[in-house]
Write a protein that holds these residues in place. Structure first.
Motif, short mmCIF file in Angstrom:
data_model
loop_
_atom_site.label_atom_id
_atom_site.label_comp_id
_atom_site.label_asym_id
_atom_site.label_seq_id
_atom_site.Cartn_x
_atom_site.Cartn_y
_atom_site.Cartn_z
N ILE A 160 9.18 10.73 9.66
CA ILE A 160 7.97 10.82 8.82
C ILE A 160 8.37 10.94 7.36
O ILE A 160 7.76 10.30 6.48
CB ILE A 160 7.11 12.02 9.25
N ALA A 161 9.38 11.73 7.09
CA ALA A 161 9.86 11.88 5.71
C ALA A 161 10.34 10.54 5.16
O ALA A 161 10.06 10.19 4.00
CB ALA A 161 10.98 12.92 5.65
N ALA A 162 11.06 9.78 5.97
CA ALA A 162 11.59 8.48 5.52
C ALA A 162 10.48 7.46 5.32
O ALA A 162 10.64 6.51 4.55
CB ALA A 162 12.60 7.96 6.54
N MET A 163 9.36 7.64 5.99
CA MET A 163 8.22 6.73 5.85
C MET A 163 7.31 7.10 4.68
O MET A 163 6.55 6.26 4.19
CB MET A 163 7.41 6.70 7.14
N THR A 164 7.37 8.35 4.25
CA THR A 164 6.45 8.83 3.21
C THR A 164 7.13 9.21 1.90
O THR A 164 6.46 9.67 0.98
CB THR A 164 5.66 10.05 3.73
N GLY A 165 8.44 9.03 1.84
CA GLY A 165 9.15 9.37 0.60
C GLY A 165 9.14 10.85 0.31
O GLY A 165 9.07 11.27 -0.84
N THR A 166 9.21 11.67 1.37
CA THR A 166 9.21 13.12 1.22
C THR A 166 10.48 13.69 1.87
O THR A 166 11.37 12.94 2.25
CB THR A 166 7.96 13.74 1.88
N ARG A 214 0.83 -1.21 0.00
CA ARG A 214 0.00 0.00 0.00
C ARG A 214 0.87 1.25 0.00
O ARG A 214 0.54 2.24 -0.66
CB ARG A 214 -0.93 0.00 1.22
N ARG A 215 1.97 1.22 0.75
CA ARG A 215 2.85 2.37 0.79
C ARG A 215 3.50 2.62 -0.56
O ARG A 215 3.66 3.76 -0.99
CB ARG A 215 3.92 2.19 1.87
N LEU A 216 3.85 1.54 -1.26
CA LEU A 216 4.43 1.68 -2.60
C LEU A 216 3.42 2.31 -3.55
O LEU A 216 3.75 3.21 -4.33
CB LEU A 216 4.88 0.32 -3.12
N GLU A 217 2.17 1.87 -3.49
CA GLU A 217 1.13 2.46 -4.33
C GLU A 217 0.96 3.94 -4.01
O GLU A 217 0.76 4.76 -4.91
CB GLU A 217 -0.19 1.72 -4.12
N SER A 218 1.03 4.28 -2.73
CA SER A 218 0.90 5.68 -2.31
C SER A 218 2.03 6.53 -2.88
O SER A 218 1.80 7.66 -3.34
CB SER A 218 0.89 5.76 -0.78
N LEU A 219 3.26 5.98 -2.88
CA LEU A 219 4.40 6.72 -3.41
C LEU A 219 4.22 7.01 -4.90
O LEU A 219 4.65 8.04 -5.40
CB LEU A 219 5.69 5.92 -3.20
N SER A 262 0.17 12.56 -3.84
CA SER A 262 1.06 13.70 -3.59
C SER A 262 1.76 13.53 -2.25
O SER A 262 1.36 12.73 -1.41
CB SER A 262 0.26 14.99 -3.59
N ALA A 263 2.79 14.35 -2.04
CA ALA A 263 3.53 14.30 -0.78
C ALA A 263 2.60 14.61 0.39
O ALA A 263 2.64 13.95 1.43
CB ALA A 263 4.69 15.28 -0.82
N ARG A 264 1.76 15.63 0.22
CA ARG A 264 0.83 16.00 1.30
C ARG A 264 -0.11 14.85 1.63
O ARG A 264 -0.35 14.53 2.80
CB ARG A 264 0.02 17.23 0.91
N ALA A 265 -0.66 14.21 0.59
CA ALA A 265 -1.60 13.11 0.80
C ALA A 265 -0.91 11.94 1.52
O ALA A 265 -1.53 11.28 2.37
CB ALA A 265 -2.17 12.65 -0.53
N ARG A 266 0.35 11.68 1.20
CA ARG A 266 1.07 10.58 1.85
C ARG A 266 1.27 10.85 3.34
O ARG A 266 1.14 9.95 4.17
CB ARG A 266 2.41 10.33 1.16
#
Length: 230
Positions: free
Chosen positions: A190-196, A146-151, A155-159
């Motif tokens: 948080i950045a490392a978990m969300t690709g931001t 699911r996290r891969l699909e989110s990436l 968007s960064a905000r949505a993640r």
């Protein structure tokens, strides 16, 4: 946080399905009989990528992050392990060499370490234990998917918002009509978990705070109304 709000000690998620992979005291005792106990200091590696997958870990205290590093050396957090969960378990289904690292978060941790072959013996002897281990593996792999699909699609905000919502459902504590996330992650985590980036995390959280959707202090996040968090 309102002074009159009553803090409960129960996670927001109350479905009986959330306990499908929870080990019983008897099962924990079975594991501990064949395991050794170890402690790690905060921010200490438990294992590194490329190490042989020879052991499974059962977390008793603290939190552990499982992650990897991008080609440019940036940390990518794949999952967070909480007490009562296994990690390093991919060796049970064929992983011969670690592809990820495991590292304690911002507090010391306590684990029991069991040899892969010993764990397989226990699982073969106890089909309920086998099912719970496989359920934990499956749940974690689905979260990574699911996290891969989110990436890819969000968007960064949505993640970042999705992370807050997911953590609220899984780990949040009800405070009246609000939801408290205790000992939440740093902006870097948080950045490392969300690709931001850390700067993006700071910007998004500040926007949510200005909109009175969340309240933050040094270690906690209070979500004012989960249904309005978008």
């Amino acid at each position: 946080m309102h002074a009159t709000a009553r803090l409960t000690n129960k996670p927001l998620q109350q479905s009986h399905k959330s306990n499908d992979s929870k080990f019983t005291l008897t099962e924990i005792q079975q594991i501990e009989k064949m395991a050794i106990s170890r402690t790690f200091e905060k921010k200490q590696y438990i294992y590194y990528p490329q190490e042989p997958s020879k052991a499974v870990y059962y977390l008793k205290e603290g939190r552990v992050k499982i992650g990897t590093y991008s080609n440019d050396g940036k940390e990518v957090i794949k999952s967070i392990i909480y007490p009562g969960q296994l990690f390093g378990e991919l060796g049970l289904i064929g992983e011969e060499q670690r592809s990820d690292f495991a590292k304690s978060l911002n507090e010391p941790i306590r684990v029991v370490v069991i040899n892969i072959n010993d764990m397989r013996v226990l699982m073969n002897e106890d089909m309920r234990l086998n099912l719970k281990v496989m359920t934990q593996i499956g749940n974690r792999l689905r979260k990574v998917e699911r996290r891969l699909e989110s990436l890819i699609f969000k968007s960064a905000r949505a993640r970042i918002v999705d992370l807050l919502k997911d953590m609220a459902i899984e780990r949040g504590l009800k405070v009246g009509y609000e939801v408290l996330l205790r000992h939440f992650f740093s902006h870097r985590e948080i950045a490392a978990m969300t690709g931001t980036s850390r700067q993006t995390v700071t910007k998004v959280l500040s926007e949510l705070k200005r909109s009175n959707l969340i309240h933050t202090d040094r270690k906690n996040i209070l979500i004012r109304d989960l249904t309005k968090l978008e």
